[in-house]
Design a protein around this motif. Structure first.
Motif, PDB file in Angstrom:
ATOM      1  N   MET A 160      21.374  53.120 -60.018  1.00 52.19           N
ATOM      2  CA  MET A 160      20.016  52.764 -60.445  1.00 52.19           C
ATOM      3  C   MET A 160      18.983  53.442 -59.543  1.00 52.19           C
ATOM      4  O   MET A 160      19.261  53.771 -58.399  1.00 52.19           O
ATOM      5  CB  MET A 160      19.822  51.243 -60.353  1.00 52.19           C
ATOM      6  N   GLU A 168      14.275  50.677 -61.068  1.00 46.79           N
ATOM      7  CA  GLU A 168      15.208  50.007 -61.984  1.00 46.79           C
ATOM      8  C   GLU A 168      15.865  48.816 -61.308  1.00 46.79           C
ATOM      9  O   GLU A 168      16.049  47.750 -61.908  1.00 46.79           O
ATOM     10  CB  GLU A 168      16.286  50.991 -62.451  1.00 46.79           C
ATOM     11  N   MET A 169      16.214  49.033 -60.064  1.00 48.78           N
ATOM     12  CA  MET A 169      16.838  47.956 -59.284  1.00 48.78           C
ATOM     13  C   MET A 169      15.884  46.767 -59.205  1.00 48.78           C
ATOM     14  O   MET A 169      16.295  45.613 -59.375  1.00 48.78           O
ATOM     15  CB  MET A 169      17.130  48.522 -57.889  1.00 48.78           C
ATOM     16  N   ARG A 175      13.353  46.124 -61.266  1.00 41.95           N
ATOM     17  CA  ARG A 175      13.141  45.532 -62.582  1.00 41.95           C
ATOM     18  C   ARG A 175      14.354  44.692 -62.999  1.00 41.95           C
ATOM     19  O   ARG A 175      14.232  43.586 -63.513  1.00 41.95           O
ATOM     20  CB  ARG A 175      12.893  46.629 -63.621  1.00 41.95           C
ATOM     21  N   PHE A 176      15.541  45.249 -62.743  1.00 42.16           N
ATOM     22  CA  PHE A 176      16.776  44.536 -63.085  1.00 42.16           C
ATOM     23  C   PHE A 176      16.820  43.179 -62.384  1.00 42.16           C
ATOM     24  O   PHE A 176      17.072  42.142 -62.994  1.00 42.16           O
ATOM     25  CB  PHE A 176      17.965  45.401 -62.671  1.00 42.16           C
ATOM     26  N   THR A 177      16.509  43.216 -61.069  1.00 44.12           N
ATOM     27  CA  THR A 177      16.560  41.967 -60.305  1.00 44.12           C
ATOM     28  C   THR A 177      15.494  40.983 -60.787  1.00 44.12           C
ATOM     29  O   THR A 177      15.753  39.789 -60.937  1.00 44.12           O
ATOM     30  CB  THR A 177      16.348  42.277 -58.809  1.00 44.12           C
ATOM     31  N   GLN A 230      14.301  40.416 -63.572  1.00 46.23           N
ATOM     32  CA  GLN A 230      14.524  39.742 -64.843  1.00 46.23           C
ATOM     33  C   GLN A 230      15.340  38.463 -64.707  1.00 46.23           C
ATOM     34  O   GLN A 230      15.425  37.686 -65.650  1.00 46.23           O
ATOM     35  CB  GLN A 230      15.189  40.708 -65.828  1.00 46.23           C
ATOM     36  N   PHE A 231      15.933  38.270 -63.549  1.00 44.58           N
ATOM     37  CA  PHE A 231      16.699  37.038 -63.359  1.00 44.58           C
ATOM     38  C   PHE A 231      15.784  35.861 -62.996  1.00 44.58           C
ATOM     39  O   PHE A 231      16.189  34.713 -63.108  1.00 44.58           O
ATOM     40  CB  PHE A 231      17.728  37.216 -62.245  1.00 44.58           C
ATOM     41  N   TYR A 232      14.590  36.180 -62.527  1.00 48.56           N
ATOM     42  CA  TYR A 232      13.770  35.132 -61.926  1.00 48.56           C
ATOM     43  C   TYR A 232      12.627  34.718 -62.840  1.00 48.56           C
ATOM     44  O   TYR A 232      12.060  35.532 -63.572  1.00 48.56           O
ATOM     45  CB  TYR A 232      13.208  35.608 -60.582  1.00 48.56           C
TER      46      TYR A 232
END
Lengths: 302, 627
Positions: free
Chosen positions: A93, A97-98, A100-102, A104-106
């Motif tokens: 990533m 991206e890293m 954004r990816f993270t 989305q969990f919160y």
């Protein structure tokens, strides 16, 4: 009890026949920067994993922010930030991206704060994670742990394996983060001098058991080295003095290491035929070593 | 869930793309004739499918664990179930894409039914009988089971290699277990009943042509069962370990589990009652080596050997008696027989001078107990193509011989044309070549003739060999190029009545008619590509009318005797006529005590008895009654 962030009562965890943690009691109050010290294999990571709900206690109770990590893991993790020992991120990533990816969990994610931190650490959003240096990866992991403004930040042996300069930089980052936010921080390490700079309070764990849990200053003051002059060359009397763990030197001078040094010790030494010449304060690291050494010896390890 | 799906897709995209690339590579290779000929769908589908299942499954958890990124996911505020579900779904969909692509590829290229020439005697169920979706489905389910096992193993092991090893072993064990014990998926081959169970079968009134349609209920039942199995695997793993996040099964339990599975697989099927009924022949008689063909006429069986005809009295099935033997010249290699009136005419090869040649030997069987040779003729003695086969491209392949009235029809394939030879049998039983009708001309590649590989030649003959089905005064020929109806005069003269091109003659796969079935005024052509049955009304032979085309891949031929299915491996299987696609109700063991002994002919079933050539014997079996 609202100001208690972490409460651990009688936490025990077995792995097969191995006892990793044995009846640990620990309390971390709100706003504290808590140093969690122990040698490798002392049980630090096991304890932290149970705080994150990654491991269930064999027995005992673990509460974080008033929640049981084993059952309320999802809700709890919304409120905890965690930086592991060697943060492994998805190398393919890009940094953005890293993030954004993270994110989305919160439920809530502080983009502005993340942007500030990235900027502060000089992390290029377009850079691929695999192209980051180890120090920068660690900094990115820290950013990712901070993005959701956690109430509790858990750092498990941060900066292990980084070289001296990079580690210094990374620790500076941690200090910045901690100072800015004033939130509760659990900092686990076997590198005691790192903890010394930031921790208000320390706990030492050894062989799965808690040895001590004190304010940092008090802990540092626990152990002192005392230079004594013997009235005769017989040091056998010294060994009988309470708290003496080590006697070095020869002739009429001895360097005595004493735990829980106070004025009564001076009297006891006098009765043993030794006059105190002067008392040396010890660093946290030396205190830690003195505390842990007897246990290490028992295991036959130095 | 969506960020997880996105991540899993990004991480697995290259694996899925590689799988699709392999499929594409196979597709390209299949365009090459030599590869296509030896292309084994089952083997390739199994290899590609299980490799993909393994590769997609082995990395899911173990890969993240060994790279250390698993903790990154686990400390996020999401449930382990979601993490696993995202991983499972992406892998499973990727696998589906690869399996679907494989079968699209298989169906997209004109597929040539190409059993090797030496195996050509055995009728194989062909791929084209099976609907594409059913094929994908039937392949996907077992591969998903393998994938799931590797997936579960991946969450129990420390790195991808261990996961692949453990998962592969457990997956295969699970497959064996399912195959042998649960009978949920009976085998890897596409001609097994998993496919047949998916389709509804309907016979026509002759029990000849079968129309099949996808069996929705079975599909749903299978899906539920598969989902149940997979779900049970997860629940079992969950119960076994408490929670997935602590899923550390360890090597010892893995080995023990594998061992238990192997033990179960090895023992349980043996404990199950064997429902197949093995029946020994009620009578048999030795007829001699190299039995090729036999006819049952009245209470006599005429068995054709290489160079002789043996008459067997079958009036008492339990006490078969060899009546007499008529010998032709010893250099004959006779292979097929046709009956024309009171003459049995056998076609075959003769190592004759000046070159090997095909010919016909007629036996007068007016007195069945004292037959004699009434005449002999060579078919292609005037050929001079420099072909040692005397006109037969194969060198030594005799295709068939059929009788229309007093005329025998022999299809012949030379190096540049395929032709139908008519042989008239006169009142005294003397055969004479009366006519040759050229059906197709072509040019063989030079190297086929220059080369000495007889299998390559035989394969070319296979391409041009055609089916002859006799009618009353007509013959229906299934050629590469379609249906040809030939008028057979009483004098033996041949006249092409009509030619219904089903495809491009140059593209040998396009119209290739593999089977012709004639029923009164109807002829069914089973063409190879596209796969379909074409039904003709042939009441007017000069103007056959195409009535309908049965939809590709929804038709299948069924064995000629409804209820009985001949198998090449030494058994006649008895099927429930109402459900012939189901597993056989029972089977007759034809091979007696020696399992290696071969069945040499299709059985003839008559009056509740089955007659079959086994090695050097003619054997008679009592058929169990159909329920």
């Amino acid at each position: 009890m609202s100001d208690v962030v972490i409460q651990i009562d009688g936490f025990t965890r077995h792995f097969g026949s191995t006892i990793a943690v044995d009846g640990l009691d620990l309390t971390v109050g709100q706003g504290q920067v808590f140093g969690f010290l122990g040698r490798n294999g002392a049980g630090k990571t096991t304890t932290i994993k149970s705080l994150l709900g990654l491991l269930r206690p064999t027995s005992g109770m673990v509460r974080v922010l008033g929640l049981d990590p084993a059952t309320d893991g999802v809700e709890l993790k919304q409120r905890i930030g965690y930086v592991p020992e060697t943060p492994q991120l998805y190398s393919w990533m890009r940094v953005h991206e890293m993030v954004r990816f993270t994110s989305q969990f919160y439920a809530c994610w502080n983009d502005a704060h993340v942007a500030t931190l990235l900027d502060q650490f000089g992390l290029d959003a377009e850079c691929r994670v695999k192209n980051l240096s180890r120090g920068m990866s660690a900094q990115l992991a820290l950013v990712l742990a901070m993005g959701h403004d956690p109430e509790l930040l858990i750092l498990d042996e941060p900066a292990t394996g980084l070289d001296v300069l990079v580690r210094r930089d990374f620790l500076e980052s941690i200090v910045q983060v901690i100072q800015q936010q004033g939130r509760t921080v659990l900092l686990s390490s076997h590198m005691v001098h790192e903890v010394e700079r930031v921790a208000d309070r320390v706990a030492v764990i050894e062989g799965g058991k808690l040895l001590v849990c004190q304010d940092t200053d008090a802990f540092k003051g626990r152990v002192k080295k005392v230079l004594v002059r013997l009235s005769n060359d017989d040091e056998s009397g010294l060994k009988g003095v309470a708290g003496v763990s080590e006697i070095e030197g020869s002739g009429d001078r001895r360097l005595v290491t004493i735990s829980n040094y106070d004025e009564s010790c001076r009297q006891a030494l006098h009765e043993a035929g030794a006059e105190v010449v002067y008392v040396v304060d010890m660093s946290l690291e030396e205190s830690f070593i003195e505390l842990v050494r007897p246990h290490a010896r028992r295991e036959g390890v130095r | 869930m969506s960020p997880l799906l996105w991540k899993e897709f990004r991480e697995n995209a290259y694996k899925i793309a590689t799988g699709l690339g392999v499929v594409l590579l196979v597709h390209i290779l299949r365009q090459m004739d030599e590869f296509n000929r030896s292309f084994d769908l089952n083997a390739w589908a199994l290899v590609i499918g299980s490799l993909c299942a393994g590769v997609l499954g082995m990395d899911v958890i173990a890969g993240e664990r060994s790279r250390g990124t698993l903790d990154f996911l686990l400390v996020r505020p999401t449930t382990v179930a979601r993490i696993l579900a995202a991983k499972f779904i992406v892998g499973a969909l990727g696998l589906l894409a690869i399996v679907a692509a494989f079968w699209v590829m298989v169906y997209a290229t004109p597929f040539v039914e190409n059993p090797p020439p030496w195996a050509g005697a055995y009728k194989l169920q062909t791929l084209i009988d099976v609907p594409w979706v059913a094929m994908v489905y039937a392949w996907y389910l077992p591969l998903v089971v393998i994938y799931t096992c590797v997936f579960l193993a991946s969450s129990a092991t420390e790195n991808s290699a261990e996961a692949a090893g453990a998962g592969g072993i457990i997956g295969l064990m699970a497959m064996l277990f399912i195959v042998l014990v649960v009978q949920f998926y009976p085998g890897f081959a596409y001609d097994r009943s998993i496919i047949k169970d998916l389709i509804k079968v309907a016979f026509d009134d002759k029990g000849e042509l079968v129309r099949i349609a996808t069996h929705g209920g079975t599909v749903i039942r299978r899906s539920i069962l598969a989902a149940g199995l997979i779900g049970a695997g997860f629940i079992g793993a969950w119960l076994l370990t408490g929670r997935f996040r602590e899923f550390t099964l360890g090597r010892r339990p893995l080995v023990i589990t594998g061992f238990l599975l192997v033990t179960l697989v090895m023992t349980v099927p043996r404990l199950l009652p064997d429902k197949t009924e093995k029946i020994l022949p009620i009578g048999s008689v030795r007829v001699g080596e190299r039995a090729r063909d036999f006819k049952l006429i009245g209470d006599r069986a005429f068995v054709l050997l290489d160079d002789s005809l043996v008459v067997i009295d079958v009036s008492l099935p339990t006490a078969l008696r060899s009546v007499t033997t008529v010998r032709a010249d010893a250099d004959w290699s006779l292979s097929r027989m046709a009956q024309s009136g009171s003459y049995l005419c056998a076609g075959g090869w003769r190592e004759a001078i000046p070159a090997d040649s095909a010919g016909v030997v007629c036996f007068d069987i007016t007195d069945p107990d004292a037959p004699h040779i009434s005449g002999v003729t060579m078919l292609v003695s005037d050929y001079d193509h420099g072909d040692p086969g005397g006109g037969y491209a194969s060198g030594r392949q005799f295709i068939s011989i059929e009788a229309v009235g007093a005329t025998l029809l022999v299809p012949n394939v030379t190096e540049n044309q395929s032709e139908l030879i008519s042989v008239r049998v006169d009142d005294t039983g003397r055969p004479t070549v009366t006519d040759v009708l050229v059906l197709e001309t072509y040019e063989y590649p030079e190297e086929v003739w220059a080369g000495t590989n007889r299998y390559v030649r035989a394969a070319y003959v296979q391409r041009h060999a055609f089916v002859v089905v006799p009618g009353e005064d007509q013959a229906y020929l299934g050629l590469r190029s379609g249906l040809v109806i030939v008028q057979v005069d009483a004098s033996g003269a041949l006249r092409e009545l009509s030619r219904d091109s089903l495809g491009d003659a140059e593209d040998f796969a396009s119209g290739y008619a593999r089977a012709v079935v004639a029923r009164q005024d109807r002829v069914f052509i089973r063409r190879l590509w596209p796969s379909e049955y074409v039904e003709f009304d042939v009441s007017d032979g000069a103007h056959p009318r195409q009535i309908r085309t049965l939809h590709p891949r929804t038709t299948v031929t069924w064995p000629r005797q409804a209820g009985y299915m001949y198998r090449s491996r030494g058994t006649i299987q008895l099927h429930d006529p109402a459900q012939p696609h189901r597993r056989p109700v029972s089977a007759l063991g034809l091979a007696r005590d020696n399992p290696r002994r071969g069945v040499r002919s299709k059985p003839i079933l008559r009056d509740g008895l089955g007659y079959v050539l086994i090695d050097d014997e003619l054997a008679i079996f009592e058929l169990p009654p159909l329920e």
